[in-house]
Write an enzyme that holds these catalytic residues in place. Structure first.
Site, PDB file in Angstrom:
ATOM      1  N   ASP A 149       6.711   1.682 -10.139  1.00 25.62           N
ATOM      2  CA  ASP A 149       7.314   2.473  -9.064  1.00 25.62           C
ATOM      3  C   ASP A 149       8.392   1.635  -8.386  1.00 25.62           C
ATOM      4  O   ASP A 149       8.255   0.408  -8.267  1.00 25.62           O
ATOM      5  CB  ASP A 149       6.266   2.891  -8.030  1.00 25.62           C
ATOM      6  CG  ASP A 149       5.232   3.847  -8.606  1.00 25.62           C
ATOM      7  OD1 ASP A 149       5.617   4.703  -9.416  1.00 25.62           O
ATOM      8  OD2 ASP A 149       4.050   3.739  -8.228  1.00 25.62           O
ATOM      9  N   ASP A 183       7.539  10.688 -11.191  1.00 25.64           N
ATOM     10  CA  ASP A 183       6.873  11.317 -10.042  1.00 25.64           C
ATOM     11  C   ASP A 183       7.769  12.384  -9.419  1.00 25.64           C
ATOM     12  O   ASP A 183       7.298  13.454  -9.014  1.00 25.64           O
ATOM     13  CB  ASP A 183       6.533  10.271  -8.980  1.00 25.64           C
ATOM     14  CG  ASP A 183       5.543   9.239  -9.469  1.00 25.64           C
ATOM     15  OD1 ASP A 183       4.725   9.581 -10.349  1.00 25.64           O
ATOM     16  OD2 ASP A 183       5.589   8.096  -8.984  1.00 25.64           O
TER      17      ASP A 183
END
Length: 213
Positions: A149, A183
């Site tokens: 991320d 995401d």
């Protein structure tokens, strides 16, 4: 939306997602943050578990490795189901809105499962160093990779007023989660299904109305 357009969208999301993750892994140490704008930063973190960093081992009496393996296998089954749902909707010529949304969800799910399945065996550890792609000393093994991320949008920095119960005087940051392109694709797909529900499921809505009548 036909199969060709759906595949182009899925490939585009996957390419951007994986290129961004590989760049971060090979240029950032774990935990490093780089300012892009005051409200947008690149912050490299790794998620070893599910959404928001939760792990099965936090709730079940199993090891982190076992929990990670179970989660990865579950994701593979979930992706298979989503893929079939997408194929079935394209074959049935379902509304473009529905196919677009499911394509984004599928692409995002595949993007993150690539990390979980392969990253542990092709990268070395990022803690205190910049990782190497196809390292001779990988940090894990197949099915035990960590999801990368990096997108961080701290739009608001403030302090809760003292009169607010429980959190008064504490710092408050919005938006706190760090996420990735995959995401974003999943969230966008789900958002389309929620906001444009009537366009995505017109026949289902009509049948419900007829039954109620």
């Amino acid at each position: 939306m036909n199969l060709k357009k759906s595949l182009i969208l899925i490939v585009l999301v996957l390419v951007v997602d994986q290129l961004s993750k590989i760049y971060i892994k090979t240029h950032f140490e774990l935990g490093h943050t780089q300012d892009v704008m005051s409200w947008f930063k690149l912050r490299f973190i790794e998620n070893p578990g599910a959404a928001w960093g939760f792990k099965l081992s936090d709730f079940l009496p199993i090891s982190d490795a076992t929990g990670k393996l179970i989660l990865t296998i579950f994701r593979l089954f979930a992706i298979t189901g989503i893929g079939y749902w997408l194929w079935d909707n394209i074959k049935k010529q379902s509304p473009k809105t529905l196919i677009l949304a499911v394509s984004l969800i599928f692409a995002g799910a595949v993007g993150n499962i690539i990390d979980s399945v392969f990253y542990g065996m092709i990268f070395n550890d990022s803690l205190g160093q910049v990782a190497t792609l196809f390292s001779d000393d990988p940090y894990g093994k197949m099915f035990h990779g960590k999801v990368v991320d990096m997108l961080y949008f701290p739009l608001i920095h403030t302090t809760w007023p003292d009169w607010v119960p429980f959190v008064g005087g504490n710092r408050f940051n919005f938006f706190e989660p760090v996420f990735n392109i995959a995401d974003t694709a999943i969230s966008t797909g789900v958002g389309i299904l929620i906001v444009f529900n009537k366009k995505a499921f017109p026949k289902k809505k009509q049948e419900e109305q007829d039954q109620n009548a």
